[in-house]
Motif scaffolding. Sequence first.
Motif, mmCIF file in Angstrom:
data_model
loop_
_atom_site.group_PDB
_atom_site.id
_atom_site.type_symbol
_atom_site.label_atom_id
_atom_site.label_comp_id
_atom_site.label_asym_id
_atom_site.label_seq_id
_atom_site.Cartn_x
_atom_site.Cartn_y
_atom_site.Cartn_z
ATOM 1 N N GLU A 51 0.824 -1.208 0.000
ATOM 2 C CA GLU A 51 0.000 0.000 0.000
ATOM 3 C C GLU A 51 0.863 1.265 0.000
ATOM 4 O O GLU A 51 0.513 2.271 -0.620
ATOM 5 C CB GLU A 51 -0.930 -0.005 1.219
ATOM 6 C CG GLU A 51 -1.983 1.101 1.182
ATOM 7 C CD GLU A 51 -2.951 1.018 2.350
ATOM 8 O OE1 GLU A 51 -3.716 1.980 2.525
ATOM 9 O OE2 GLU A 51 -2.916 0.015 3.093
ATOM 10 N N GLN A 54 1.956 3.168 -3.199
ATOM 11 C CA GLN A 54 1.056 4.121 -3.841
ATOM 12 C C GLN A 54 1.014 5.467 -3.111
ATOM 13 O O GLN A 54 0.179 6.328 -3.413
ATOM 14 C CB GLN A 54 -0.353 3.536 -3.930
ATOM 15 C CG GLN A 54 -0.403 2.230 -4.729
ATOM 16 C CD GLN A 54 -1.767 1.582 -4.703
ATOM 17 O OE1 GLN A 54 -2.712 2.142 -4.143
ATOM 18 N NE2 GLN A 54 -1.871 0.402 -5.295
ATOM 19 N N GLU A 56 1.899 9.237 -1.892
ATOM 20 C CA GLU A 56 2.254 10.441 -2.639
ATOM 21 C C GLU A 56 3.585 11.035 -2.173
ATOM 22 O O GLU A 56 4.119 11.946 -2.808
ATOM 23 C CB GLU A 56 1.150 11.493 -2.491
ATOM 24 C CG GLU A 56 -0.166 11.064 -3.144
ATOM 25 C CD GLU A 56 -1.227 12.142 -3.024
ATOM 26 O OE1 GLU A 56 -0.940 13.187 -2.387
ATOM 27 O OE2 GLU A 56 -2.331 11.954 -3.557
ATOM 28 N N VAL A 61 7.574 6.026 -0.521
ATOM 29 C CA VAL A 61 7.598 5.090 -1.645
ATOM 30 C C VAL A 61 8.956 4.385 -1.727
ATOM 31 O O VAL A 61 9.028 3.171 -1.917
ATOM 32 C CB VAL A 61 7.305 5.822 -2.977
ATOM 33 C CG1 VAL A 61 7.397 4.857 -4.157
ATOM 34 C CG2 VAL A 61 5.927 6.464 -2.942
ATOM 35 N N GLN A 117 3.573 -3.048 -9.865
ATOM 36 C CA GLN A 117 3.632 -1.698 -9.298
ATOM 37 C C GLN A 117 5.031 -1.085 -9.461
ATOM 38 O O GLN A 117 5.169 0.111 -9.726
ATOM 39 C CB GLN A 117 3.241 -1.723 -7.820
ATOM 40 C CG GLN A 117 1.758 -1.995 -7.592
ATOM 41 C CD GLN A 117 1.365 -1.824 -6.130
ATOM 42 O OE1 GLN A 117 1.452 -0.741 -5.568
ATOM 43 N NE2 GLN A 117 0.942 -2.911 -5.500
ATOM 44 N N HIS A 124 7.881 7.146 -12.651
ATOM 45 C CA HIS A 124 7.603 8.172 -11.631
ATOM 46 C C HIS A 124 8.365 9.461 -11.951
ATOM 47 O O HIS A 124 9.397 9.447 -12.624
ATOM 48 C CB HIS A 124 8.022 7.641 -10.255
ATOM 49 C CG HIS A 124 7.426 8.387 -9.100
ATOM 50 N ND1 HIS A 124 7.971 9.541 -8.606
ATOM 51 C CD2 HIS A 124 6.315 8.145 -8.355
ATOM 52 C CE1 HIS A 124 7.250 9.971 -7.583
ATOM 53 N NE2 HIS A 124 6.233 9.145 -7.408
#
Length: 532
Positions: A51, A54, A56, A61, A117, A124
């Motif tokens: 989780e 994902q 921000e 991350v 992912q 990114h």
Amino acid sequence: MAPPGDRNVSVEQKEKQTQTQKKSVKKELNTKAELVLESRKHANDVFDILEYLQSEKEEEVVCAIRACSRVFSALLERGDLYVGQLPKEEETLAADYSAEDKYKVWMRHRYSSCVQQLLELMGHEEYQVKEAALCALMKFVEMEGKRSLLKVDWDEHYSFPRELLKSVVEHLLSLEKHMSLLISRFQEYLEFEDIRYYVMASVNENVAKVMQKTKEALLPVYQNNVFALLSNINMPSKESEMTNFQVKQEAKHEEWKAAKLKEHKRAFERMWLGFLKHKLPSSMYKKVLVILHDSILPHMSKPTLMIDFLTAAYDIGGAISLLALNGLFVLIHQHNLDYPDFYKKLYSLLEPSIFHVKYRARFFHLADLFLSSSHLPVYLVAAFAKRLSRLALTAPPQALLMVIPFICNLIRRHPSCRVLIHRPSAAEDPSEDPYIMEEEDPAKCCALESSLWELQSLQKHYHPNVAKAASVVNKPLCQQEVDINQLLEVSAFEIFEKELKNKAKTIPLEFEPAHTLLGRNDEVVGLHFALE
């Protein structure tokens, strides 16, 4: 409004809170990763780690990526992921699967979700996130190579995690985002022989698929990404050098295609030919041609297959044609390529802009090599000498210091061309020069019927070095050629600096020293405008 002191305190407090949050998130992720690896009863904590991918916040991350890399690398090494054709999660509930297999299937699905992912995170905005995702995926490639997730008999395609690496390559070759910085980071993995081999195969497949889908449209961003990846591939020169493998095959390693230099050359050749057969932006032609003769042709099993690309580039004109000369030179001299109308095309490249382009030195170096043969017809050599002489009338001094010796060298190699400098009547009226400057065919330009009156004109050039160089034709030319390699890189700045260093000689201008600004010493004007 808060006082400045209060505002500074609030900023410091926010920074401390941010640092505290970073540490707490990192600690939480590390704790969950340890629990997942410690006991299967904490397997659901994987969802919490995934989780965070994902989030921000960039720092969260990156921490999540490292936690995922740690967890799934350990699970792969243990053999805790299902091996073989992965069934759907619903099937494991209905079918007769053991608790062990159910866990492995479930965890394998989480691993697949993580990989997907991470592939998305390669696009990114923040470089740190992209780099962390790439490193994690390449770690998975290494681990899958040691513990394959595919249960099949030995085969060179399946002894290596080819599909995972193929997915990484596809995301490196983005159609919308420039990935050159991430590709530079990926270069260290290309030092592995097996990684390099399968990357080359994947690039070839990807280019064919993308160009077919887009109907051969120009894709500057995508093609720049492809070139960045291709140009980072360094090929070995000997098979004995191929010792660095990320995945070592337990059996039949010598028969593995990735372990053979011959197969590497074939893959390298297919990759470049597959890329270059499509239409490229003009800037891309220049990038390819600059490295072609050094980094591409020597590593191809059949360099002559590059003739279509080189002839197409040579016909474009301008700087691209100049750069294509290098590759054509290699094919003509080392691989006996027969190129019709080569000298006609070379002759047409001689334009006023040739003295101002970036690749001037390279062009004249190659032109000197192409015109060095004593078996060339006289009319051809005369055409080159005459055209260069005509262009010299408007050339800058730094170019003239190289072009004049170049012309003289052509005449030295071909004594039959001496008639061009031994025709005194031609210089009297240049307007009656039979030479046709606009003619593109050197056989029809009437150069042999003309003379090099331009060199006589250059003897009155404002720059003394140019005038001195041009005056060499006033005397019989010696047999010794001038080495123009030392003159190819001469710049206007070097000429200027050299002139500044020259000491001027004192020259008497008047017998009677001047003591007045205007007029003579004994005149009325001189009395009122004295220098003293």
